[in-house]
Design a protein around this motif. Structure first.
Motif, PDB file in Angstrom:
ATOM      1  N   ALA A  33      -1.197   2.334  -4.963  1.00  0.00           N
ATOM      2  CA  ALA A  33       0.097   2.069  -4.313  1.00  0.00           C
ATOM      3  C   ALA A  33       0.123   0.646  -3.761  1.00  0.00           C
ATOM      4  O   ALA A  33       1.143  -0.052  -3.845  1.00  0.00           O
ATOM      5  N   GLN A  34      -0.999   0.204  -3.224  1.00  0.00           N
ATOM      6  CA  GLN A  34      -1.061  -1.166  -2.708  1.00  0.00           C
ATOM      7  C   GLN A  34      -0.851  -2.171  -3.838  1.00  0.00           C
ATOM      8  O   GLN A  34      -0.084  -3.129  -3.718  1.00  0.00           O
ATOM      9  N   PHE A  67       3.765   6.040  -2.186  1.00  0.00           N
ATOM     10  CA  PHE A  67       2.458   6.656  -2.002  1.00  0.00           C
ATOM     11  C   PHE A  67       2.463   8.103  -2.496  1.00  0.00           C
ATOM     12  O   PHE A  67       1.543   8.552  -3.164  1.00  0.00           O
ATOM     13  N   CYS A 102       6.367  -7.115  -5.229  1.00  0.00           N
ATOM     14  CA  CYS A 102       6.573  -8.433  -4.610  1.00  0.00           C
ATOM     15  C   CYS A 102       6.798  -9.494  -5.679  1.00  0.00           C
ATOM     16  O   CYS A 102       7.701 -10.311  -5.599  1.00  0.00           O
ATOM     17  N   ASP A 123      -5.139   2.671  -3.119  1.00  0.00           N
ATOM     18  CA  ASP A 123      -5.386   1.409  -3.836  1.00  0.00           C
ATOM     19  C   ASP A 123      -4.271   1.113  -4.833  1.00  0.00           C
ATOM     20  O   ASP A 123      -3.773  -0.011  -4.915  1.00  0.00           O
ATOM     21  N   LEU A 141       7.986   2.954   0.957  1.00  0.00           N
ATOM     22  CA  LEU A 141       6.526   2.994   0.819  1.00  0.00           C
ATOM     23  C   LEU A 141       6.004   4.436   0.776  1.00  0.00           C
ATOM     24  O   LEU A 141       5.083   4.750   0.028  1.00  0.00           O
ATOM     25  N   LEU A 162      10.469  -1.938   1.273  1.00  0.00           N
ATOM     26  CA  LEU A 162       9.442  -1.398   2.165  1.00  0.00           C
ATOM     27  C   LEU A 162       9.754   0.000   2.710  1.00  0.00           C
ATOM     28  O   LEU A 162       8.841   0.814   2.866  1.00  0.00           O
ATOM     29  N   MET A 220       2.756  -2.259  -4.829  1.00  0.00           N
ATOM     30  CA  MET A 220       3.595  -3.008  -3.892  1.00  0.00           C
ATOM     31  C   MET A 220       3.456  -4.516  -4.145  1.00  0.00           C
ATOM     32  O   MET A 220       4.418  -5.261  -4.065  1.00  0.00           O
ATOM     33  N   LEU A 221       2.233  -4.938  -4.455  1.00  0.00           N
ATOM     34  CA  LEU A 221       2.021  -6.350  -4.774  1.00  0.00           C
ATOM     35  C   LEU A 221       2.802  -6.754  -6.022  1.00  0.00           C
ATOM     36  O   LEU A 221       3.431  -7.816  -6.081  1.00  0.00           O
TER      37      LEU A 221
END
Lengths: 188, 251
Positions: free
Chosen positions: A50-51, A33, A58, A48, A29, A26, A54-55
């Motif tokens: 970058a999100q 981005f 995970c 969008d 981040l 984290l 990150m998923l």
């Protein structure tokens, strides 16, 4: 806790993994981005993508066994960006990467300093570069990555990072010292 | 060494990625080749433009929130799927303990506006943001008599500025920052290779001792109030280092 979670079971984080993820991944981040923003050249799309990256991070996190978490994450971000570009803007990826390094008359440091001090112009110049040039510059100059990290993030052999940077910087100089980006592209 | 090959090697030199032998060889070439010396100057100028440009784009708050929500969703469903019902009681008990410890150790935004007027998340974000290239300091100086007057007219209060280089905490500068929607002073100290941010803002609350450490995302902080100022020191150094600096500042 409802049926909507079906199929996600094996993908998600255990509680202890979550803590490790927060600690290791984290904090990067911003780096994620920033790379997406410069690859996609657009803040909304970058957010969008970058999100999504990150998923993915995970989901893959169980496969991360220590080492350089930033490089690991940026590799995922980069792949997510390229997948997105292939789908949404395939033309951008068609530019040739292995262009010859041309001997060109040197630009004086003073000329460059003046052009480089103009933030708008610098942004435009960076954005006219093909993504594969842009990414090595962003990783090196904004993110401070070593050649080894750049190689692992971009999947280019470590022996060619130096020449990739040489070409990218040459292109940037050219874009920056030409009066307009259109002209710079035409000349190529 | 021909100029053609040095045109590439120059970049390895610029980036500090050549081994000692190749670097020395390139430097010898540089002494006799004006072309390459000019080219190197141009690359250095370009690099400094890029690094001073402020073109680094930090993640927007909206993204940070979405990622957190995604993480919550991913973790919660895992807990729901894997933990048998009877364990929920144990988990609830554990959460209660964590919550009460956090309430004590964290800047207490959750509690009331009269306590530290910022959240742990805002604090960590501000610290991490400051570590991005070009964000750390607005005024660079190890001289407290330079840093302190720099804040004059920029803030509605005068933060106490002290250098503790002799104690191993060198003041390296200061900057303006925003925490919980307020302008605050950030004093920047270096402890070996680590950076410590000390955020300072005025408060009307009474003095407190130095609170027990808070920990989040690998960063620690110490929070206290002293003589009308609210302090929060945050870093990735060990808590004993952080506590030492907090005590120095408290005196």
């Amino acid at each position: 806790m409802s049926g909507s979670d079906q199929g996600r079971g094996p993908d998600v984080l255990e509680v202890q993994d979550r803590a490790r993820f927060e600690q290791l991944v984290l904090p990067h981040l911003d780096a994620a981005f920033n790379l997406a923003r410069w690859l996609l050249r657009n803040r909304a799309d970058s957010e969008d993508v970058a999100q999504e990256a990150m998923l993915r991070a995970c989901r893959f996190f169980r496969g991360f066994h220590g080492g350089d978490a930033r490089a690991w994450l940026l590799q995922i971000v980069r792949n997510t960006c390229y997948t997105w570009l292939e789908k949404n803007r395939p033309v951008e990826l068609m530019s040739e990467f292995d262009e010859e390094l041309h001997q060109q008359p040197s630009v004086s440091p003073e000329t460059l300093a003046i052009a480089g001090d103009n933030r708008e112009r610098l942004t435009r110049a960076l954005e006219t570069l093909p993504p594969r040039f842009r990414e090595v510059l962003v990783l090196r100059e904004f993110e401070g990555c070593s050649y080894k990290e750049i190689a692992s993030i971009t999947a280019i052999p470590i022996g060619t990072v130096m020449s990739a940077l040489a070409r990218a910087r040459q292109r940037l100089q050219r874009a920056l010292t030409h009066s307009s980006p259109q002209e710079a592209t035409r000349e190529l | 060494m021909s100029c053609d090959s040095t045109r590439t090697v120059l970049h390895g030199y610029l980036d500090g990625e050549l081994d000692a032998t190749r670097a020395a060889e390139f430097e010898r070439h540089l002494e006799n080749c004006r072309e390459c010396a000019v080219a190197l100057g141009a690359e250095e100028s370009l690099r400094s433009s890029l690094q001073r440009s402020g073109l680094y784009e930090n993640a927007p708050v909206s993204l940070r929130k979405k990622v957190r929500a995604d993480l919550d969703a991913a973790t919660a469903s895992s807990v729901a799927l894997r933990i048998p019902a009877w364990r929920w009681l144990a988990l609830a008990a554990a959460l209660l303990i964590v919550a009460s410890v956090s309430w004590y150790a964290w800047p207490r935004v959750q509690n009331s506006a009269s306590s530290a007027p910022f959240t742990a998340a805002e604090l960590i974000d501000a610290h991490v943001r400051s570590l991005q290239p070009g964000h750390l300091t607005d005024v660079v100086s190890s001289d407290q008599h330079t840093v302190k007057p720099w804040f004059n007219g920029k803030l509605a209060f005068v933060p106490p500025v002290k250098d503790f280089a002799d104690e191993g905490f060198a003041l390296i500068g200061g900057r303006l920052d925003v925490l919980g929607g307020q302008n605050v002073a950030a004093l920047v100290y270096a402890r070996r290779k680590h950076i410590i941010n000390v955020f300072v803002l005025p408060t009307k609350e009474p003095d407190t001792p130095i609170h027990p450490p808070g920990l989040r995302q690998g960063y620690q902080w110490r929070h206290w109030r002293h003589q009308g100022m609210e302090y929060c020191a945050v870093s990735d150094v060990s808590d004993s280092d952080l506590y030492e600096l907090a005590q120095l500042l408290y005196q």
